[in-house]
Motif scaffolding. Structure first.
Motif, mmCIF file in Angstrom:
data_model
loop_
_atom_site.group_PDB
_atom_site.id
_atom_site.type_symbol
_atom_site.label_atom_id
_atom_site.label_comp_id
_atom_site.label_asym_id
_atom_site.label_seq_id
_atom_site.Cartn_x
_atom_site.Cartn_y
_atom_site.Cartn_z
ATOM 1 N N ASN A 28 -10.802 -50.593 20.152
ATOM 2 C CA ASN A 28 -12.274 -51.387 20.402
ATOM 3 C C ASN A 28 -13.210 -50.931 19.536
ATOM 4 O O ASN A 28 -13.995 -49.958 19.868
ATOM 5 N N ASP A 29 -13.424 -51.530 18.262
ATOM 6 C CA ASP A 29 -14.430 -51.017 17.097
ATOM 7 C C ASP A 29 -14.892 -52.332 16.740
ATOM 8 O O ASP A 29 -14.868 -53.430 17.326
ATOM 9 N N ASP A 30 -16.057 -52.089 15.620
ATOM 10 C CA ASP A 30 -16.668 -52.952 15.023
ATOM 11 C C ASP A 30 -15.804 -54.090 14.478
ATOM 12 O O ASP A 30 -16.344 -55.326 14.053
ATOM 13 N N TYR A 31 -14.508 -53.920 14.310
ATOM 14 C CA TYR A 31 -13.614 -54.902 13.564
ATOM 15 C C TYR A 31 -12.685 -55.598 14.713
ATOM 16 O O TYR A 31 -11.592 -56.209 14.440
ATOM 17 N N ILE A 53 -15.961 -61.255 22.678
ATOM 18 C CA ILE A 53 -16.589 -60.055 21.764
ATOM 19 C C ILE A 53 -18.127 -60.351 21.633
ATOM 20 O O ILE A 53 -19.049 -59.749 21.870
ATOM 21 N N LYS A 56 -20.183 -61.475 15.609
ATOM 22 C CA LYS A 56 -20.188 -60.471 14.615
ATOM 23 C C LYS A 56 -20.714 -60.958 13.282
ATOM 24 O O LYS A 56 -20.102 -62.049 12.868
ATOM 25 N N PHE A 58 -20.871 -59.918 9.256
ATOM 26 C CA PHE A 58 -20.224 -59.033 8.040
ATOM 27 C C PHE A 58 -20.712 -59.342 6.703
ATOM 28 O O PHE A 58 -21.278 -60.503 6.622
ATOM 29 N N ASN A 63 -17.728 -55.833 5.518
ATOM 30 C CA ASN A 63 -18.242 -54.710 6.006
ATOM 31 C C ASN A 63 -19.171 -54.918 7.437
ATOM 32 O O ASN A 63 -19.900 -55.956 7.115
ATOM 33 N N PHE A 64 -18.869 -54.490 8.460
ATOM 34 C CA PHE A 64 -19.587 -54.704 9.673
ATOM 35 C C PHE A 64 -21.185 -54.474 9.332
ATOM 36 O O PHE A 64 -21.441 -53.637 8.814
ATOM 37 N N GLN A 66 -23.650 -56.277 12.019
ATOM 38 C CA GLN A 66 -24.367 -56.004 13.261
ATOM 39 C C GLN A 66 -23.486 -57.353 14.379
ATOM 40 O O GLN A 66 -22.766 -57.961 13.927
ATOM 41 N N LYS A 67 -23.502 -56.896 15.607
ATOM 42 C CA LYS A 67 -23.131 -57.764 16.471
ATOM 43 C C LYS A 67 -24.292 -58.446 17.454
ATOM 44 O O LYS A 67 -25.289 -57.775 17.755
ATOM 45 N N SER A 70 -23.095 -62.862 23.164
ATOM 46 C CA SER A 70 -21.712 -62.709 23.868
ATOM 47 C C SER A 70 -21.301 -63.783 24.354
ATOM 48 O O SER A 70 -22.084 -65.061 24.564
#
Length: 108
Positions: A28-31, A53, A56, A58, A63-64, A66-67, A70
């Motif tokens: 469970n990470d930014d990707y 999630i 998101k 990119f 490249n991430f 922000q999120k 929901s």
């Protein structure tokens, strides 16, 4: 690629460039994604909607950034750079350049 929880990027002529993202079961990470439902591309960003999630954002190299939000199933963009999200019971608008809340939805 909804079944594989990833975003695949191609040139205008259909040539494969790269991919990013993985199933949340792999970490469970930014990707991480659960169930990608919608993807929109702007001149400088890739926006991915995943109801498990959130949205998101990119950069164009994957490249991430922000999120936000929901529970989002669909997203849309307008000509002024605003992002609209739709979930089961509301539509929200996010204005480019305006700080976004860490949680919740700013309603229209």
């Amino acid at each position: 690629d909804q079944a594989n929880s990833r975003v695949m990027v191609f040139n205008k002529d259909g040539t494969y460039k790269f991919q990013f993202g993985h199933n949340i079961g792999s970490g469970n990470d930014d990707y991480a994604f659960v169930d990608v439902q919608d993807v929109k591309v702007t001149s400088d960003a890739i926006c991915v909607a995943d109801p498990g999630i959130g949205i998101k954002i990119f950069d164009l190299q994957g490249n991430f950034i922000q999120k936000i939000a929901s529970g989002t199933y669909r997203i849309a963009l307008d000509g002024e750079g605003s992002l609209y999200s739709a979930d089961t019971d509301r539509i929200s608008k996010y204005v480019r350049g305006t700080p976004l809340p860490a949680t919740g939805h700013p309603d229209l």
